[in-house]
Write a protein that holds these residues in place. Sequence first.
Motif, mmCIF file in Angstrom:
data_model
loop_
_atom_site.group_PDB
_atom_site.id
_atom_site.type_symbol
_atom_site.label_atom_id
_atom_site.label_comp_id
_atom_site.label_asym_id
_atom_site.label_seq_id
_atom_site.Cartn_x
_atom_site.Cartn_y
_atom_site.Cartn_z
ATOM 1 N N ARG A 163 0.824 -1.207 0.000
ATOM 2 C CA ARG A 163 0.000 0.000 0.000
ATOM 3 C C ARG A 163 0.863 1.265 0.000
ATOM 4 O O ARG A 163 0.374 2.361 0.209
ATOM 5 C CB ARG A 163 -0.922 -0.007 1.223
ATOM 6 C CG ARG A 163 -2.006 -1.064 1.095
ATOM 7 C CD ARG A 163 -2.606 -1.404 2.449
ATOM 8 N NE ARG A 163 -3.729 -2.322 2.321
ATOM 9 C CZ ARG A 163 -3.612 -3.637 2.132
ATOM 10 N NH1 ARG A 163 -2.422 -4.203 2.047
ATOM 11 N NH2 ARG A 163 -4.683 -4.398 2.029
ATOM 12 N N GLY A 164 2.162 1.081 -0.187
ATOM 13 C CA GLY A 164 3.061 2.224 -0.239
ATOM 14 C C GLY A 164 3.401 2.821 1.111
ATOM 15 O O GLY A 164 3.861 3.959 1.186
ATOM 16 N N VAL A 165 3.198 2.059 2.190
ATOM 17 C CA VAL A 165 3.470 2.552 3.548
ATOM 18 C C VAL A 165 4.809 1.986 4.012
ATOM 19 O O VAL A 165 4.982 0.769 4.080
ATOM 20 C CB VAL A 165 2.343 2.139 4.531
ATOM 21 C CG1 VAL A 165 2.689 2.553 5.950
ATOM 22 C CG2 VAL A 165 1.015 2.724 4.085
ATOM 23 N N ALA A 166 5.734 2.888 4.347
ATOM 24 C CA ALA A 166 7.021 2.464 4.896
ATOM 25 C C ALA A 166 6.797 1.949 6.307
ATOM 26 O O ALA A 166 6.080 2.570 7.098
ATOM 27 C CB ALA A 166 7.998 3.634 4.914
ATOM 28 N N ALA A 167 7.385 0.817 6.626
ATOM 29 C CA ALA A 167 7.261 0.243 7.970
ATOM 30 C C ALA A 167 8.490 -0.612 8.229
ATOM 31 O O ALA A 167 9.131 -1.094 7.292
ATOM 32 C CB ALA A 167 5.984 -0.585 8.086
ATOM 33 N N TYR A 168 8.796 -0.794 9.521
ATOM 34 C CA TYR A 168 10.014 -1.488 9.908
ATOM 35 C C TYR A 168 9.727 -2.476 11.023
ATOM 36 O O TYR A 168 8.845 -2.262 11.830
ATOM 37 C CB TYR A 168 11.071 -0.485 10.378
ATOM 38 C CG TYR A 168 11.279 0.614 9.361
ATOM 39 C CD1 TYR A 168 12.137 0.412 8.286
ATOM 40 C CD2 TYR A 168 10.578 1.807 9.451
ATOM 41 C CE1 TYR A 168 12.306 1.397 7.335
ATOM 42 C CE2 TYR A 168 10.740 2.801 8.503
ATOM 43 C CZ TYR A 168 11.606 2.598 7.444
ATOM 44 O OH TYR A 168 11.768 3.555 6.492
ATOM 45 N N GLY A 169 10.507 -3.517 11.080
ATOM 46 C CA GLY A 169 10.415 -4.514 12.139
ATOM 47 C C GLY A 169 11.177 -5.752 11.727
ATOM 48 O O GLY A 169 10.686 -6.526 10.920
ATOM 49 N N ARG A 170 12.384 -5.914 12.240
ATOM 50 C CA ARG A 170 13.216 -7.052 11.841
ATOM 51 C C ARG A 170 13.039 -8.249 12.746
ATOM 52 O O ARG A 170 13.365 -9.364 12.380
ATOM 53 C CB ARG A 170 14.688 -6.652 11.823
ATOM 54 C CG ARG A 170 14.998 -5.690 10.700
ATOM 55 C CD ARG A 170 16.454 -5.414 10.632
ATOM 56 N NE ARG A 170 16.893 -4.813 11.892
ATOM 57 C CZ ARG A 170 18.025 -4.207 12.079
ATOM 58 N NH1 ARG A 170 18.896 -4.143 11.112
ATOM 59 N NH2 ARG A 170 18.332 -3.683 13.235
ATOM 60 N N SER A 171 12.566 -8.019 13.961
ATOM 61 C CA SER A 171 12.391 -9.128 14.901
ATOM 62 C C SER A 171 11.342 -8.725 15.926
ATOM 63 O O SER A 171 10.881 -7.589 15.951
ATOM 64 C CB SER A 171 13.713 -9.471 15.596
ATOM 65 O OG SER A 171 14.129 -8.384 16.388
ATOM 66 N N GLY A 172 10.968 -9.675 16.767
ATOM 67 C CA GLY A 172 10.024 -9.360 17.832
ATOM 68 C C GLY A 172 8.587 -9.317 17.378
ATOM 69 O O GLY A 172 8.218 -9.854 16.341
ATOM 70 N N MET A 173 7.775 -8.644 18.171
ATOM 71 C CA MET A 173 6.341 -8.629 17.912
ATOM 72 C C MET A 173 5.789 -7.258 17.555
ATOM 73 O O MET A 173 4.587 -7.043 17.606
ATOM 74 C CB MET A 173 5.605 -9.201 19.122
ATOM 75 C CG MET A 173 5.701 -8.344 20.358
ATOM 76 S SD MET A 173 4.758 -9.025 21.710
ATOM 77 C CE MET A 173 6.071 -9.734 22.660
ATOM 78 N N ASN A 174 6.668 -6.329 17.170
ATOM 79 C CA ASN A 174 6.207 -4.981 16.849
ATOM 80 C C ASN A 174 6.617 -4.549 15.454
ATOM 81 O O ASN A 174 7.659 -4.951 14.951
ATOM 82 C CB ASN A 174 6.765 -3.976 17.863
ATOM 83 C CG ASN A 174 6.254 -4.251 19.250
ATOM 84 O OD1 ASN A 174 5.055 -4.265 19.486
ATOM 85 N ND2 ASN A 174 7.160 -4.485 20.183
ATOM 86 N N VAL A 175 5.773 -3.703 14.880
ATOM 87 C CA VAL A 175 6.057 -3.058 13.603
ATOM 88 C C VAL A 175 6.035 -1.561 13.872
ATOM 89 O O VAL A 175 5.143 -1.052 14.558
ATOM 90 C CB VAL A 175 5.009 -3.447 12.537
ATOM 91 C CG1 VAL A 175 5.130 -2.596 11.293
ATOM 92 C CG2 VAL A 175 5.134 -4.928 12.191
#
Length: 107
Positions: free
Chosen positions: A28-40
């Motif tokens: 959807r063209g939304v930048a997001a991050y999260g390489r590990s764990g339970m959060n974005v």
Amino acid sequence: WADGAVGPEVAAAYSARRVRLLDALAGRGVAAYGRSGMNVWVPVPDETGAVARLLQHGWAVAPGARFRLDSPPAVRITVSPLTEADIEPLADAVAAAVRPSPARSYR
């Protein structure tokens, strides 16, 4: 994760949800991050506005101010309570919440 407090099947489930949400947001063209764990982590122009818009659509997220020292505004989405059916509607709501509000003129 490494000390065994969370079993491997739970960690794998969180990882799958996180990756699925990241992919849906990217689509959807939304930048997001999260390489590990339970959060974005999703950068937003206005944390308060994004949190309020998402809450109006039934989604509770955390404003990023509590979790950052020197980074731009963002919201934190915890994937642990999500189901597979939640991913697409949540991604739609996040995409709508991070878009700038339309300009308004008052006459």
